[in-house]
Design a protein around this motif. Sequence first.
Motif, PDB file in Angstrom:
ATOM      1  N   ALA A  53      -3.189 110.710  -1.841  1.00 28.83           N
ATOM      2  CA  ALA A  53      -2.843 112.127  -1.706  1.00 28.83           C
ATOM      3  C   ALA A  53      -2.710 112.536  -0.253  1.00 28.83           C
ATOM      4  CB  ALA A  53      -3.903 112.984  -2.391  1.00 28.83           C
ATOM      5  N   ARG A  54      -2.978 111.594   0.645  1.00 30.37           N
ATOM      6  CA  ARG A  54      -3.010 111.937   2.059  1.00 30.37           C
ATOM      7  C   ARG A  54      -1.739 111.453   2.745  1.00 30.37           C
ATOM      8  NH1 ARG A  54      -7.915 110.110   6.007  1.00 30.37           N
ATOM      9  NH2 ARG A  54      -7.853 111.908   7.366  1.00 30.37           N
ATOM     10  N   ALA A  55      -1.117 112.352   3.509  1.00 27.51           N
ATOM     11  CA  ALA A  55       0.100 111.977   4.218  1.00 27.51           C
ATOM     12  C   ALA A  55      -0.246 111.005   5.344  1.00 27.51           C
ATOM     13  CB  ALA A  55       0.755 113.226   4.791  1.00 27.51           C
ATOM     14  N   PRO A  56       0.681 110.109   5.697  1.00 26.94           N
ATOM     15  CA  PRO A  56       0.406 109.205   6.811  1.00 26.94           C
ATOM     16  C   PRO A  56       0.246 109.962   8.130  1.00 26.94           C
ATOM     17  CG  PRO A  56       2.654 108.918   6.007  1.00 26.94           C
ATOM     18  CD  PRO A  56       1.973 109.841   5.060  1.00 26.94           C
ATOM     19  N   PHE A  57      -0.300 109.251   9.122  1.00 23.46           N
ATOM     20  CA  PHE A  57      -0.674 109.903  10.382  1.00 23.46           C
ATOM     21  C   PHE A  57       0.500 110.636  11.025  1.00 23.46           C
ATOM     22  CE2 PHE A  57      -1.087 109.725  15.024  1.00 23.46           C
ATOM     23  CZ  PHE A  57      -2.219 110.509  15.175  1.00 23.46           C
ATOM     24  N   TRP A  58       1.683 109.968  11.050  1.00 26.81           N
ATOM     25  CA  TRP A  58       2.806 110.587  11.762  1.00 26.81           C
ATOM     26  C   TRP A  58       3.249 111.876  11.089  1.00 26.81           C
ATOM     27  CZ3 TRP A  58       7.874 111.486  10.204  1.00 26.81           C
ATOM     28  CH2 TRP A  58       8.289 110.906   9.004  1.00 26.81           C
ATOM     29  N   LEU A  59       3.121 111.923   9.764  1.00 25.73           N
ATOM     30  CA  LEU A  59       3.524 113.148   9.073  1.00 25.73           C
ATOM     31  C   LEU A  59       2.503 114.263   9.285  1.00 25.73           C
ATOM     32  CD1 LEU A  59       5.013 111.901   5.678  1.00 25.73           C
ATOM     33  CD2 LEU A  59       6.197 113.088   7.524  1.00 25.73           C
ATOM     34  N   ARG A  60       1.210 113.857   9.274  1.00 25.07           N
ATOM     35  CA  ARG A  60       0.182 114.885   9.531  1.00 25.07           C
ATOM     36  C   ARG A  60       0.361 115.478  10.929  1.00 25.07           C
ATOM     37  NH1 ARG A  60      -4.949 111.795   8.993  1.00 25.07           N
ATOM     38  NH2 ARG A  60      -3.723 109.984   8.447  1.00 25.07           N
ATOM     39  N   THR A  61       0.644 114.599  11.880  1.00 26.39           N
ATOM     40  CA  THR A  61       0.845 115.069  13.256  1.00 26.39           C
ATOM     41  C   THR A  61       2.055 116.003  13.315  1.00 26.39           C
ATOM     42  OG1 THR A  61       0.075 112.898  13.923  1.00 26.39           O
ATOM     43  CG2 THR A  61       1.076 114.251  15.634  1.00 26.39           C
ATOM     44  N   THR A  62       3.121 115.628  12.615  1.00 24.69           N
ATOM     45  CA  THR A  62       4.328 116.468  12.610  1.00 24.69           C
ATOM     46  C   THR A  62       4.044 117.827  11.964  1.00 24.69           C
ATOM     47  OG1 THR A  62       5.574 114.432  12.315  1.00 24.69           O
ATOM     48  CG2 THR A  62       6.783 116.466  12.033  1.00 24.69           C
TER      49      THR A  62
END
Lengths: 614, 256
Positions: A320-329
Amino acid sequence: VALFLALMLVAQALATVAARDGHGYAETIYWLSAGAMVLVLAAVQLSNRPSSRERLGLALALGLALYGVKLLANPTGFTYFDELSHARTAVDIANSGHLLHANPLLPISPYFPGMEIVAVSIAKLTGLSLFASGLLAIGAGRVILMTALYALFLEASDSPRVAGLATVVYIANPSFLYFDAGFSYESFALPLCVAALVLTVRWMKSGFGRRSLALLACVAIVVAGVVPTHHLTGYLFAALAIALCACAVASWSWGGKDRAPWPIAILAAVAAIAWIATVATPTYDYLEPILRPAVEGVANVATGKEAAHKAFSAAPTPQARAPFWLRTTAFASIALILACLPFGLLLAWRRRANPAALLLGAAAIVYVPTLILRVAGSGVESANRSSGFVFLGVGFVVALLMAHVAEHRSLPTLGLGRLRLTIGLRSDSAVGRAAAWGAVLTVVTVLFVGGVTVFWPPYSRLPGPYLAGTDLRAVSQQGISAARWMRQDLGPGHEVLTDRTNGQVAGAYGEQNPVGGSVNDLSIALPFTSSDLNEKDVKVLRGKRVEYLIADRRLSESIPIRGWYFSSSELYAKPYRKPIPLQKLTKFGGIDGIDLVYDDGAIRIYDVSELTRR
Amino acid sequence: MSRRARETALLIVLGLLAGAGVKALDAGTPLRIAAGLALLPVLPWLAASRLGPLSDAERPGERIAAAGAIAVAVAILLGLLLTTTAAGIETDGIVLGMLVILFALAVGGVADERPIRLPTLSGRLLASVTMLVLAGAIAVGAFAIARDRALSQARHESSYAAFLVGEGSRLGVGLSNPRNRPARFVVSDPSTDRRATRVIAAGRTEILRGFLAKPPPLRPIQRLRPKVAHQRRIEVTVFAGGHPVGAPLELSTYAP
């Protein structure tokens, strides 16, 4: 541009194929093609070349292409939670020809049947399925929305370039890509609301006389369509009309000449109140438990009674967790909007003689309180849902800033007393221009990718194999077939207990009544999570008058991605570390009063009506 | 005949043709779909765009958006009105209502003061139109790709099913084959060694009538404290292409 968008849709289609085949690169294709659509359209809107009509066409093309992205992911039937809820209302209207049938999936839906009426009318006129008719109805809404947005932004900015850019920024709002493209009442009411705003602004500029009265009649017709379609949109239009009155009055001090739309504000408020008072009487009882916890949650976080909601890290499972690059974006998109707001508002302020610009500026400021809602877990949903309205303002002010940066290669000067803050490039060279353009296009792309990520967890963007405890990915053909069997062989209207997704499917495709919540302090999940059928389980079954249990054996194959299988009341129990054992899900066979009446390998249906009969 | 009258007459004639098409053509056929969509929302949308306050809109987008919103809103209002009648929202009522609305909008409309300027045929125009048609075709192709794969997933997920059917004092066993080739269903009752075999064609469902006895109703005390009873279990093994498919399906009832 149209050809490019079509090719990107092919890439999207291939991404859905790859996702259904379980290939990891599907996500990459998805983001590259969706991002490219927005990036290229933003670049074209940023240039000085297109005429105003061409910019309108570009806005419409982008809106429809992104609607295509949603259709390609789910091209065969309603799958979203809200879509299934509204499909039930539409089915009830289509079957009976009349309104106000109880909808166990979304009890308030029958009281706001505007969208379903249009979908059912199209279905009856064409002979198409309700799904196809729903797609056409929402598609028509999308055309109205994009053209109305362009007209509204053009009215407020008086610049086709800003209007075009504003439509691109608007589509970066978290609910645009999927939620506002789904078969749900807000998706359909929002375009009518924006069109009514456009007509209202036009009325403000019309003189007195027959033409003014005719415009007022047009607004009245559209408002009469909004009010029975969606509760909050109806109230928000009334609020926007009142705010527009205030903006018009304020604008007179700065040379504005538009009249205040008091008749429209009064009309909208009276229509909304009349609908609640006479037809949609349970509206308050529906909205209060949603809105109050959101506000109380923020207050509790502020006073330290409740821990702040941690975006993304609060995801119950890794899937359910977005990958790091998407969270950062996603975080970057919020930071960029906050950074753009002061400069964009300054530019909007320079247009303060125009009430529409003032209104959109005020709407942009509301973005900040909606961010505050996100600090409480109970406020996240309200914040996401409000984005379709708040981004009317955000799109406008951010686009004003973008057009300014592209033209002047600098940010507008912020001043406080004698202090002046100027940020920009002095270079007038091609490099400076390219840097300004690059900055603008990067911001648009980050806003879009971040906006989608904020609302939609990874598993919900693309289709794929069955995933337990998700709404979209847990809708399967087995569930649909079982629901249809129930309707055909058992008849509609039985109380069923099952997991959340199969409950929605049974309600929409099988016309059954899934039960939810709890019986006193006993969660409805109990009968499926206990080792043996005990007295507490029977209490739940009898308390909810359950007639059929639908046990999905696939629940025993993975823990729920969302954190729970049946009802959020499960959250009071310990979080799942292991899936429910199959034995617990299927323990009902051979117990006095229970028949195993259906089995397709994945889904078993138990008839418990003899046990719960009174 | 004035331009306004010509446009009005054309809208009404098209509306009548669409209404006749909806009544006469089979549901779901391309012409019926076209006729239905002409009545809702295309023709009302066009007619609304001729209304005086909208036809002179200067800003691009205003006229399309406002006319579309009016067409949709009147459809909602018509639906609400129809639900107050005994028949409710039915095809006849919608056709008649939309024709009345179309008539009112068409008559209330005014002719655009701007002269109709047909675009001159040029290479650029031809290229643009070709590109648009090509883009539309590609988008439809994309939809076909995605839909085909979605349907193949649905077919893959379609499962053989067995179910109980109440028949008075007996229970029948229903057997469903949603796949695209015949399958052999072997139904057995281990407690009585009874066995029956049926070959079911693709996409068909059959019922083995009266396969087992229906249990009697429970006494009230039995409902409050359910116990494990003597189970009557039915096993259904499905064979396709001569091989068993998956684990046997199960059905059961009880014999208190």
